[in-house]
Design a protein around this motif. Sequence first.
Motif, PDB file in Angstrom:
ATOM      1  N   ALA A 149      10.828  13.354   9.466  1.00 41.84           N
ATOM      2  CA  ALA A 149      10.045  11.963   9.542  1.00 41.84           C
ATOM      3  C   ALA A 149      10.601  11.692  11.392  1.00 41.84           C
ATOM      4  N   ARG A 150      10.942  12.454  12.164  1.00 40.17           N
ATOM      5  CA  ARG A 150      11.439  12.020  13.265  1.00 40.17           C
ATOM      6  C   ARG A 150      10.516  12.695  13.604  1.00 40.17           C
ATOM      7  N   ARG A 151      10.375  13.950  13.914  1.00 37.90           N
ATOM      8  CA  ARG A 151       9.498  14.560  14.335  1.00 37.90           C
ATOM      9  C   ARG A 151       7.779  14.208  14.679  1.00 37.90           C
ATOM     10  N   TRP A 152       7.575  13.791  13.234  1.00 38.74           N
ATOM     11  CA  TRP A 152       6.370  13.236  12.725  1.00 38.74           C
ATOM     12  C   TRP A 152       6.226  12.206  12.494  1.00 38.74           C
ATOM     13  N   LEU A 153       7.072  11.143  12.191  1.00 36.15           N
ATOM     14  CA  LEU A 153       6.899   9.645  12.484  1.00 36.15           C
ATOM     15  C   LEU A 153       7.395   9.168  13.337  1.00 36.15           C
ATOM     16  N   GLY A 154       8.602   9.661  14.218  1.00 32.65           N
ATOM     17  CA  GLY A 154       9.115   8.864  15.397  1.00 32.65           C
ATOM     18  C   GLY A 154       8.397   8.125  16.680  1.00 32.65           C
ATOM     19  N   GLY A 155       7.189   8.855  16.915  1.00 27.88           N
ATOM     20  CA  GLY A 155       6.423   8.021  17.676  1.00 27.88           C
ATOM     21  C   GLY A 155       5.883   7.013  17.876  1.00 27.88           C
ATOM     22  N   ILE A 176       1.146  -1.166  -0.218  1.00 32.56           N
ATOM     23  CA  ILE A 176      -0.454   0.305  -0.442  1.00 32.56           C
ATOM     24  C   ILE A 176       0.898   1.122  -0.149  1.00 32.56           C
ATOM     25  N   THR A 177       0.534   1.977  -0.889  1.00 34.82           N
ATOM     26  CA  THR A 177       1.266   3.317  -1.219  1.00 34.82           C
ATOM     27  C   THR A 177       0.933   4.847  -0.791  1.00 34.82           C
ATOM     28  N   VAL A 178       0.959   5.599  -0.285  1.00 37.10           N
ATOM     29  CA  VAL A 178       0.876   6.851   0.903  1.00 37.10           C
ATOM     30  C   VAL A 178       1.641   8.045   0.277  1.00 37.10           C
ATOM     31  N   SER A 179       1.082   8.809  -0.902  1.00 40.49           N
ATOM     32  CA  SER A 179       1.656   9.953  -1.373  1.00 40.49           C
ATOM     33  C   SER A 179       1.231  11.491  -0.882  1.00 40.49           C
ATOM     34  N   VAL A 180       2.372  11.820  -1.035  1.00 38.84           N
ATOM     35  CA  VAL A 180       2.022  13.739  -0.918  1.00 38.84           C
ATOM     36  C   VAL A 180       2.729  14.101  -1.677  1.00 38.84           C
ATOM     37  N   GLY A 181       2.092  15.052  -2.108  1.00 36.69           N
ATOM     38  CA  GLY A 181       3.619  16.244  -3.143  1.00 36.69           C
ATOM     39  C   GLY A 181       3.189  17.381  -3.157  1.00 36.69           C
ATOM     40  N   VAL A 182       3.899  17.875  -3.058  1.00 32.69           N
ATOM     41  CA  VAL A 182       4.029  19.360  -2.293  1.00 32.69           C
ATOM     42  C   VAL A 182       4.962  20.775  -2.975  1.00 32.69           C
ATOM     43  N   LEU A 183       5.076  21.197  -3.326  1.00 30.47           N
ATOM     44  CA  LEU A 183       5.945  22.962  -3.060  1.00 30.47           C
ATOM     45  C   LEU A 183       7.541  22.638  -2.454  1.00 30.47           C
ATOM     46  N   SER A 184       8.267  22.591  -2.087  1.00 28.90           N
ATOM     47  CA  SER A 184       9.544  21.721  -1.347  1.00 28.90           C
ATOM     48  C   SER A 184       9.214  22.804  -0.133  1.00 28.90           C
ATOM     49  N   ASP A 185       8.510  24.306   0.131  1.00 33.04           N
ATOM     50  CA  ASP A 185       8.616  25.539   1.444  1.00 33.04           C
ATOM     51  C   ASP A 185       7.198  24.323   1.988  1.00 33.04           C
ATOM     52  N   GLN A 186       6.473  23.884   1.684  1.00 36.30           N
ATOM     53  CA  GLN A 186       5.655  22.807   2.205  1.00 36.30           C
ATOM     54  C   GLN A 186       5.797  21.255   2.761  1.00 36.30           C
ATOM     55  N   LEU A 187       7.131  21.600   2.860  1.00 33.93           N
ATOM     56  CA  LEU A 187       7.553  20.540   2.994  1.00 33.93           C
ATOM     57  C   LEU A 187       7.207  19.877   4.745  1.00 33.93           C
ATOM     58  N   PRO A 188       7.096  20.453   6.016  1.00 29.87           N
ATOM     59  CA  PRO A 188       6.764  20.361   7.319  1.00 29.87           C
ATOM     60  C   PRO A 188       4.777  19.430   6.926  1.00 29.87           C
ATOM     61  N   LEU A 189       4.414  20.224   6.142  1.00 31.01           N
ATOM     62  CA  LEU A 189       2.850  19.956   5.925  1.00 31.01           C
ATOM     63  C   LEU A 189       2.264  19.073   4.893  1.00 31.01           C
ATOM     64  N   PHE A 206       4.584  15.947   5.693  1.00 30.90           N
ATOM     65  CA  PHE A 206       4.894  15.290   6.934  1.00 30.90           C
ATOM     66  C   PHE A 206       3.825  15.425   7.680  1.00 30.90           C
ATOM     67  N   GLU A 207       3.064  16.652   7.962  1.00 34.18           N
ATOM     68  CA  GLU A 207       2.314  16.606   8.810  1.00 34.18           C
ATOM     69  C   GLU A 207       0.548  15.695   8.645  1.00 34.18           C
ATOM     70  N   LEU A 208       0.202  16.397   6.996  1.00 34.35           N
ATOM     71  CA  LEU A 208      -1.006  15.146   6.515  1.00 34.35           C
ATOM     72  C   LEU A 208      -0.101  13.658   6.401  1.00 34.35           C
ATOM     73  N   LEU A 209       0.602  13.367   5.901  1.00 35.63           N
ATOM     74  CA  LEU A 209       0.849  11.993   5.565  1.00 35.63           C
ATOM     75  C   LEU A 209       1.132  11.214   7.078  1.00 35.63           C
ATOM     76  N   SER A 210       1.789  11.587   8.479  1.00 35.75           N
ATOM     77  CA  SER A 210       2.019  11.584   9.455  1.00 35.75           C
ATOM     78  C   SER A 210       0.559  10.941  10.048  1.00 35.75           C
ATOM     79  N   ASP A 211      -0.490  12.245  10.030  1.00 36.19           N
ATOM     80  CA  ASP A 211      -1.797  12.295  10.203  1.00 36.19           C
ATOM     81  C   ASP A 211      -2.841  11.036   9.536  1.00 36.19           C
ATOM     82  N   VAL A 212      -2.538  10.680   8.264  1.00 34.90           N
ATOM     83  CA  VAL A 212      -3.832   9.586   7.484  1.00 34.90           C
ATOM     84  C   VAL A 212      -3.187   8.938   8.059  1.00 34.90           C
ATOM     85  N   VAL A 213      -1.987   8.141   8.124  1.00 33.26           N
ATOM     86  CA  VAL A 213      -1.389   6.998   8.392  1.00 33.26           C
ATOM     87  C   VAL A 213      -1.508   6.552  10.186  1.00 33.26           C
TER      88      VAL A 213
END
Length: 481
Positions: free
Chosen positions: A239-245, A123-136, A138-145
């Motif tokens: 990755a540590r911030r949003w998925l480390g837990g 199963i693949t979960v994908s997010v694509g953004v402009l690089s200045d939105q990378l923190p967002l 990660f946040e969205l990916l973490s939330d849905v996963v």
Amino acid sequence: MKQIIIRLAAPALLAGLPAAAAAQATPPAPLEQRPIRFPQFAESQLPNGLRLLVVENHALPIANLNLYVRSGSSADPADKLGLAQMTAAVLDKGTATRTAVQISETVEGVGGTMGAGVDQDNITVSVGVLSDQLPLAFELLSDVVLHPTFPQQEMETSRAQQLAALRAALGAPATLALRMFDQQVYGDAHPYGRRSTPQSVGALTREDLVAFHRAHFVPGNALLVVSGDVTPAQAQEMARRWLGGWSGAASSRTALPTPPARERAEIYFVHRPNSVQSSLYVGHMGIQPDDPDYYAVQVLNMVLGLSGDSRLEEVLRAAHGWTYSARSRFTRLVGGGTFSASSDVRSAVTDSALAELMVQLRRIRDEPVPQAELERAKNFLVASFPASVETPAQAAGLLATTRLLGLPAEHLTQYAQRVGAVTAADVQRVAREYLQPERAVLVVVGDGTQVLEKIRPIAPVRVFDVEGRPLDPATLQPAGG
């Protein structure tokens, strides 16, 4: 006709030119081949077991996240087929803090994309953004996963969509052929040979999705791939911030059953009344992901049927005009892939095309590939490789596939050199080892009243309806007949 006239006229035109001018019309010698440089990448692992792969490229201000969970449709319990696909479909349709609309509006509000998909192994979960939105991202990916709620209404919408797709598949000859092919090659007991049905999808519950997520969405069962305008240090910190837990241990994998051995070639005919053409699939089990003959098999496949310049296309389409396209392929799956040759042909030539497919499989085993044909195949594979890693996302996708198959990165980064080393003897050797037309599964989907009797001399025939149920050939009737 115009093309023929031009080809005949060109030498006459050159003949009338002065010798110096004619010499200038000669194509220049090819440039020296430049080495292929694979994009730089970095790999690491978080303390919780999540593997991280980063492909850095700052040419464009774009970044992509792809989280692979190593449990695709083959992880479906036998009595809950379609569960992984349903889980993926509803995963980003609501979390503990966001509704489906809020997730969509957040992503679209920054010009990004988000989605989830499934294949047999992942199963693949994908997010694509402009690089200045990378923190967002990660946040969205973490939330849905980590925090999906699988809302019942969203699940019902997805169920309706999947049921519609399954009904549509009954009218798609190529899809019917592939389903029957996988079922017969792998067998009913193998997860790769099973497919969801309207009944299995209709019986899935929200509790099934929750249980599947709990069992399979754990960090030790996942690979996070970050590509684009990002450094390895940035990716690791986020990755540590949003998925480390993220926590949870991956369950042990059940050993896959061995596909059934075959003693002879057999035709599995799917009766589709009033079809004006037939879909053909011919093949058997292929190679394991770590097979050292992979590169020779790639060249073999290029000669046989990978492109429009391959033998199947030249014979079935160009020489005989039986089809618009004929192809062959070796699939790569964790549990072992298949070899297949396929085409869609007019009903009237079904028997001729099927027999010719078998001829070409025997020919490449029995006759050495001429050196010119070998070099053309190798040159195509090597020359087209850079285009497959042209963008960070493409390079990341190939690296992810390599890692998910349990292979070292060198398997990909040394692709060009290893393909270039393949000899004609290698091609014939792997053709003899990995092509087995005398024990192949031959699937034909078409109108039995038009083609069934014609194909009987090729191999023994078993007949099914479009839903895979056995049919008595004596009862076949055209639609409306």
